[in-house]
Design a protein around this motif. Structure first.
Motif, PDB file in Angstrom:
ATOM      1  N   MET A  41       0.830  -1.208   0.000  1.00 18.65           N
ATOM      2  CA  MET A  41       0.000   0.000   0.000  1.00 18.65           C
ATOM      3  C   MET A  41       0.864   1.259   0.000  1.00 18.65           C
ATOM      4  O   MET A  41       0.607   2.201  -0.766  1.00 18.65           O
ATOM      5  CB  MET A  41      -0.918   0.003   1.222  1.00 18.65           C
TER       6      MET A  41
ATOM      7  N   GLN B 170      -6.868   2.171  -5.524  1.00 19.44           N
ATOM      8  CA  GLN B 170      -5.896   1.221  -4.985  1.00 19.44           C
ATOM      9  C   GLN B 170      -5.833   1.307  -3.463  1.00 19.44           C
ATOM     10  O   GLN B 170      -5.712   0.278  -2.768  1.00 19.44           O
ATOM     11  CB  GLN B 170      -4.508   1.493  -5.578  1.00 19.44           C
ATOM     12  N   LEU B 171      -5.917   2.490  -2.914  1.00 16.54           N
ATOM     13  CA  LEU B 171      -5.881   2.671  -1.463  1.00 16.54           C
ATOM     14  C   LEU B 171      -7.069   1.981  -0.795  1.00 16.54           C
ATOM     15  O   LEU B 171      -6.911   1.300   0.231  1.00 16.54           O
ATOM     16  CB  LEU B 171      -5.877   4.162  -1.125  1.00 16.54           C
TER      17      LEU B 171
ATOM     18  N   CYS C 283       0.694   2.923  -3.744  1.00 14.61           N
ATOM     19  CA  CYS C 283      -0.116   4.151  -3.806  1.00 14.61           C
ATOM     20  C   CYS C 283       0.769   5.382  -3.993  1.00 14.61           C
ATOM     21  O   CYS C 283       0.419   6.301  -4.752  1.00 14.61           O
ATOM     22  CB  CYS C 283      -0.961   4.282  -2.540  1.00 14.61           C
TER      23      CYS C 283
ATOM     24  N   CYS D  81      -6.504  -1.791  -0.817  1.00 13.83           N
ATOM     25  CA  CYS D  81      -5.521  -2.200   0.194  1.00 13.83           C
ATOM     26  C   CYS D  81      -6.124  -2.164   1.598  1.00 13.83           C
ATOM     27  O   CYS D  81      -5.862  -3.051   2.420  1.00 13.83           O
ATOM     28  CB  CYS D  81      -4.284  -1.300   0.130  1.00 13.83           C
TER      29      CYS D  81
END
Length: 576
Positions: A442, A543-544, A446, A547
């Protein structure tokens, strides 16, 4: 509740949970109350082997470690050559656009259709690997890599011919993308998998980023078609190594030896419902291990019919296969299940939260990486840099360094973190300990996405030198490799009986997702007026969130394993 992982309310032992470290002299319950389990005593703390090796010398878990590592190295090396075909055109966007007189988007589709071939073929090859083993697919895949790579190089001015060769190159690559990680699960015990799965993921993913570094120079020196010819040559050199030194690693293991697949509601014993055994009994087929049923498939028996007493029963132990016998492409069925059932089995797993999480954790960052590769020409081949294919290829050095960084981090943390958390948990290993690897994924992934979008826009206005966006590209790739290792390890350890189907889900998702991105990459960029920052801010936010979804999986993952053991998803769809 061990280290924040909630216990299952209805089961005393959930499949996947094992005693990772233990005193070999201390009794431990297992199937039918067996004691005296086999341990790895090479280190200061004895480690119970999970799964337990059988007494069969042909069991891959009984092979010398150097032999298993050699097989892993050969498969990984060939996987590098196969997966190199994915980004092999990345540095040649302008060259091929001029050569075939087509737009950039059609050059991007040459990569997209390769990914489509990998995804579709992986879906079809998995049943074959599950029923007849993996060796025939590795050998056949290597042969097809040779043929299709030569075909791509010989396409000349025919864009359609090159497009079809790319599809079949994807088909040839599929066994290495879908089954190399599963082979690690076949050949190694739980405590040995981490560093080796990090290595295979580096080969499958990281090796692909080394390709464009060379391709630009090769294209500039001896023309683009030689990039395909060289892959054909290297695969031809790999073929004898795979044929002679990579025997079949799939093995029909007795259920009681799979300590990580056992389950119980009684604290005295681990009672396991063997779905395969139930199916065998319904069909009138004995559940006796394959080694005892098919001595011809595993070697001749000794004259004295060597025996081993286990479970108060006498079992025949076959002799070790001869070298010649090990060269057979097929050595008997590994399961009695239907091909069509196995073909469809991955599909329901997309609605199982753990498998969906694995697809997203691995597949999204892979897709964003393909996205960056597709649009890189927009920023580096035009003003203000005006790079040619050589310099554009060299730009992938950053991505390769990122892949190495991801490999080092994943390799260093994967097994160490699992061992450390197991000790803290009183010697009980939970597969959810693998999810901890998402933390560095992450942070790096990110940061790479957000940073790339901002700095590559600044590059166009000379606000940042080119090493800055490339550094963020490296961070994104490092996060991608770590995520691939984390998801692979979790699926292998938590759902080892569904590992192949799990890898198939991940391959289908990442390749179809990446294929779709090649269609939309340039359109999205144009819609944002060629500004990358708004686009990659959105991708980084997605994406965050993905995760962060690891937190509930870590907490409730054990209960999830118990629930889907009691409520078999595949059985509900009639696929058991």
């Amino acid at each position: 509740m061990g280290l924040g992982i909630l216990d299952d309310k209805y089961m005393d032992h959930v499949p996947g949970t094992t005693r990772y470290f233990d005193d070999p002299e201390r009794p431990q319950y297992a199937a039918d109350g067996i004691q005296g389990l086999k341990c790895d005593t090479s280190g200061p703390v004895p480690i119970i082997l999970v799964p337990q090796p059988s007494d069969d010398p042909n069991d891959p878990l009984n092979w010398p470690l150097w032999k298993r590592d050699l097989i892993t190295f050969i498969l990984s090396l060939t996987a590098i050559f196969g997966t190199a075909l994915g980004p092999i055109l990345a540095a040649n966007t302008v060259t091929l656009s001029i050569w075939f007189a087509v737009e950039f988007s059609r050059v991007a589709l040459l990569t997209g259709y390769f990914l489509l071939g990998v995804g579709l073929a992986g879906f079809i090859f998995v049943p074959s690997g599950r029923i007849w083993g993996k060796r025939h697919l590795f050998v056949g895949g290597t042969v097809l890599l040779i043929v299709t790579s030569a075909w791509g190089g010989a396409s000349g001015k025919n864009y359609t011919s090159l497009l079809w060769s790319r599809i079949f190159q994807g088909v040839a690559t599929a066994p290495f993308e879908s089954l190399v990680n599963a082979a690690v699960g076949d050949m190694y015990c739980v405590h040995q998998r981490g560093i080796r799965m990090a290595f295979t993921n580096l080969a499958v993913f990281g090796g692909a980023f080394f390709t464009p570094i060379l391709v630009g120079k090769i294209t500039h020196t001896i023309y683009w078609w030689w990039t395909f010819y060289l892959v054909a040559i290297f695969c031809a050199l790999s073929l004898p190594a795979i044929y002679f030194f990579c025997p079949e690693m799939a093995y029909r293991r007795e259920t009681s030896l799979n300590l990580d697949l056992l389950a119980t509601e009684n604290p005295a014993t681990f009672k396991h419902v063997d779905h395969d055994k139930d199916d065998h009994e319904k069909s009138g087929v004995s559940s006796t291990p394959a080694a005892a049923q098919e001595p011809s498939a595993t070697g001749e028996l000794t004259e004295a019919n060597r025996t081993s007493e286990t479970h108060d029963a006498v079992r025949l132990i076959p002799l070790k296969k001869t070298f010649r016998q090990s060269l057979a492409l097929f050595d008997g069925r590994k399961t009695d299940e239907s091909f069509w059932k196995l073909l469809l089995r991955p599909l329901p797993l997309f609605i199982q939260p753990a498998f969906l999480w694995a697809c997203l954790i691995q597949g999204l960052l892979i897709g964003w990486t393909v996205f960056i590769g597709v649009i890189m020409a927009q920023f580096f081949l035009a003003t203000p840099l005006w790079w040619d294919e050589v310099n554009t290829g060299y730009a992938y050095t950053a991505a390769f360094i990122g892949a190495i960084l991801g490999f080092i981090i994943a390799g260093a943390l994967s097994d160490w973190s699992a061992r450390y958390m197991t000790k803290l948990n009183g010697g009980v290993y939970e597969p959810e300990f693998r999810i901890i690897l998402v933390i560095p994924q992450m942070i790096l992934g990110c940061a790479g996405l957000f940073g790339w979008g901002i700095t590559v826009d600044g590059l166009l206005h000379s606000e940042y030198p080119y090493p800055v966006p490339l550094t963020f590209f490296a961070l994104e790739v490092a996060g991608m490799v770590i995520g691939a290792v984390a998801s692979s390890l979790y699926i292998v350890d938590a759902y080892r009986d569904l590992a192949i189907e799990g890898f198939t889900c991940m391959i289908i998702f990442k390749n179809i997702f990446s294929f779709a991105l090649t269609f939309k990459a340039f359109d999205w960029l144009v819609a944002n007026r060629s500004k990358a920052a708004p686009l990659f801010n959105a991708l980084g936010a997605v994406q965050l969130v993905v995760c962060l979804s690891s937190i509930p999986l870590y907490i409730y993952g054990k209960r999830l394993r118990g629930y889907f053991y009691r409520h078999d998803l595949l059985a509900k769809f009639g696929l058991r």
